[in-house]
Enzyme design. Sequence first.
Site, PDB file in Angstrom:
ATOM      1  N   ARG A 175      51.378  31.728  31.714  1.00 35.19           N
ATOM      2  CA  ARG A 175      52.514  31.228  32.515  1.00 35.19           C
ATOM      3  C   ARG A 175      52.978  29.892  31.953  1.00 35.19           C
ATOM      4  NH1 ARG A 175      49.546  34.541  35.868  1.00 35.19           N
ATOM      5  NH2 ARG A 175      50.813  36.368  36.325  1.00 35.19           N
ATOM      6  N   ASP A 204      49.680  37.623  29.463  1.00 33.62           N
ATOM      7  CA  ASP A 204      50.237  38.009  30.775  1.00 33.62           C
ATOM      8  C   ASP A 204      51.743  38.144  30.596  1.00 33.62           C
ATOM      9  OD1 ASP A 204      50.699  38.307  33.644  1.00 33.62           O
ATOM     10  OD2 ASP A 204      48.725  37.411  33.898  1.00 33.62           O
ATOM     11  N   HIS A 267      50.342  43.616  34.037  1.00 33.31           N
ATOM     12  CA  HIS A 267      50.583  42.254  33.543  1.00 33.31           C
ATOM     13  C   HIS A 267      50.701  42.244  32.020  1.00 33.31           C
ATOM     14  CE1 HIS A 267      50.355  39.940  37.249  1.00 33.31           C
ATOM     15  NE2 HIS A 267      49.307  40.650  37.617  1.00 33.31           N
ATOM     16  N   ASP A 333      43.889  43.718  37.012  1.00 32.72           N
ATOM     17  CA  ASP A 333      44.413  43.450  38.355  1.00 32.72           C
ATOM     18  C   ASP A 333      45.883  43.865  38.472  1.00 32.72           C
ATOM     19  OD1 ASP A 333      44.996  41.404  36.482  1.00 32.72           O
ATOM     20  OD2 ASP A 333      45.650  40.077  38.090  1.00 32.72           O
ATOM     21  N   GLU A 334      46.308  44.029  39.697  1.00 35.90           N
ATOM     22  CA  GLU A 334      47.719  44.170  40.068  1.00 35.90           C
ATOM     23  C   GLU A 334      48.504  45.064  39.111  1.00 35.90           C
ATOM     24  OE1 GLU A 334      48.500  40.008  42.379  1.00 35.90           O
ATOM     25  OE2 GLU A 334      48.590  39.854  40.204  1.00 35.90           O
ATOM     26  N   TRP A 400      37.975  38.411  43.605  1.00 36.97           N
ATOM     27  CA  TRP A 400      38.996  37.400  43.922  1.00 36.97           C
ATOM     28  C   TRP A 400      39.712  37.643  45.233  1.00 36.97           C
ATOM     29  CZ3 TRP A 400      44.520  37.960  43.798  1.00 36.97           C
ATOM     30  CH2 TRP A 400      44.995  39.219  43.376  1.00 36.97           C
ATOM     31  N   TYR A 426      40.767  29.177  44.199  1.00 38.35           N
ATOM     32  CA  TYR A 426      42.070  29.222  43.536  1.00 38.35           C
ATOM     33  C   TYR A 426      42.665  27.816  43.516  1.00 38.35           C
ATOM     34  CZ  TYR A 426      42.635  34.055  42.230  1.00 38.35           C
ATOM     35  OH  TYR A 426      42.512  35.257  41.578  1.00 38.35           O
ATOM     36  N   PHE A 427      42.559  27.176  42.374  1.00 37.59           N
ATOM     37  CA  PHE A 427      42.923  25.764  42.290  1.00 37.59           C
ATOM     38  C   PHE A 427      44.416  25.559  42.002  1.00 37.59           C
ATOM     39  CE2 PHE A 427      38.438  23.822  41.425  1.00 37.59           C
ATOM     40  CZ  PHE A 427      38.007  24.352  42.632  1.00 37.59           C
ATOM     41  N   ASP A 428      45.197  26.652  41.943  1.00 35.54           N
ATOM     42  CA  ASP A 428      46.650  26.484  41.942  1.00 35.54           C
ATOM     43  C   ASP A 428      47.135  26.313  43.391  1.00 35.54           C
ATOM     44  OD1 ASP A 428      45.612  29.230  41.615  1.00 35.54           O
ATOM     45  OD2 ASP A 428      47.625  29.817  42.265  1.00 35.54           O
ATOM     46  N   TRP A 465      45.886  29.170  37.943  1.00 36.10           N
ATOM     47  CA  TRP A 465      47.072  29.912  37.475  1.00 36.10           C
ATOM     48  C   TRP A 465      48.184  28.898  37.270  1.00 36.10           C
ATOM     49  CZ3 TRP A 465      45.897  34.658  36.085  1.00 36.10           C
ATOM     50  CH2 TRP A 465      44.811  35.284  36.697  1.00 36.10           C
TER      51      TRP A 465
END
Length: 523
Positions: A175, A204, A267, A333-334, A400, A426-428, A465
């Site tokens: 990102r 990603d 992703h 994921d996702e 997660w 999750y540190f974002d 993220w």
Amino acid sequence: MKKVIWISFLIVMLSSFKEPLTGKTQKAIQIIPKPREITVLSGTFEMTDNTSIKADQVLVLKAEQLRAYLSPASGYMLPINKKNAEENIIELKLTDDLSSLGEEGYKLNITNKKVLITSYRPKGIFWGIQTLRQLFPDEILRKAKVDNVEWILPCVNIVDKPRFNWRGLMIDYSRTFWNKSQTEKYIDAISFYKMNKLHMHLTDDQGWRIEINKYPDLTKIASKFDTIYHEPPEREGYYSKEDIRELVRYAEARNVEIIPEIEMPGHTSEVFAAYPGLSCTGETLSIHPFFKGPEVNDDVLCAGKDETIKFLENVLSEIIELFPSEYVHIGGDECPKTRWEKCPLDQKRIKDEGLKNEQELQSWFIRRIEKYLNSEGKKLIGWDEIIEGGLSKTATMMFWRGDQNVLLAALNQGNDVIMTPTSYCYFDYPYKVISTEKVYSFEPLSDKLKKVNPEHILGVQANFWSHIDRSEPTMDRQIFPRILALAEVGWTEAVNRNWDNFSLRLKHHNKSLDLLNIYHMIN
Ligand code: ACM
């Protein structure tokens, strides 16, 4: 009368003061993460220009590393293995007697005559050195000579070893791209707090960030945002193979293992900017910054095409060659299934392989990749969606989403799990949602989990993220100081953890973080 009470009170206060009062000013002991056992003795050791380092032959590199840590601020180039030096030394020594402390455990004994770090393996010596750095005046972290500081250490006996083997940080390089010197800064900072894994999320939807010789357009095209968005140039880019080799060596010397992540099958829309034939539709896509388009793209790798599998094996073979880690993270994921539902090739794969649905196709895909990784001597890690449609018994799951049923199913099956729940790790997320205290309160082994294969919980990891905070100062502040709390969750036994005590120690680390060039919230 009042005066007598006041003096008695002072005497009681002074005698209950834990650290001995000596003629030399010494720093209070504020080690993070808190060691397993620590006994403070009276007296101090002073490093002077007469101090030398003594080390077993196999530890000479660690001795040089210790000297390199101490020399810029002190100005002393401590000699290594000076003839007949038995006093005023810092000694590093391996011994089989400490096998019970494991690879990472160590003992640190400081008397007024010498400092002794012993361990079973060199990793333990390195962690002992980090504890030593924390015991010196903070100024020891300066990169240039500091005058008028006495390099005093308190006399102590420390016995230490980690609670969990996995104490990690994930950084999202897709990102927003983070360069090599930023990554080295992070390795320096996390290893100061005895964290031992850096998980690099290298691919990603917002960009492919690692050179792959066989597919040059992954970096030439798929590492760049579409020019219509006018993204600042430092936010895109990629690591060359030589960069990665240097980083791996840099990390290894600091007890940090780098785990690469190559996302699949979802992703992956950035890949279709360069190799559109690998998607179901074959459409060429362009790369948008995270908030300028879909957050999760419907276009994913086509699991029905043999060339997709071949592409991934070719990419992974170059990844395996670069990273010595026993693990490769494959994302997982996702992954929306909308394209697979309509794609004749995916439907044919489902039929040919006797699968029930697209969920099972995802499971087939992950198993297929795991087989390849295992054949190359590597283990697979994936985000917790890899359990959907059935999980192989040998895969490691990064937990997660926080669904306890998913966690219990994996543990019951005997899979290894790394704990990275959004609610603590999750540190974002803003501090308002996950405060440092909240992170500190995370207990990876709840009573319920203790009954289900607790030895399969490998440890904890913070995930950053990079879609929201996209500059170095803001990223730093999202991670620090929260990660110091997670470092203690991962290292220190639960019975030795206490928030009030930790938060007092944390206040003393503002200066260390400054000297490690980390922007951080004030503790
Ligand atoms: C994730 O946060 N999508 C693993």
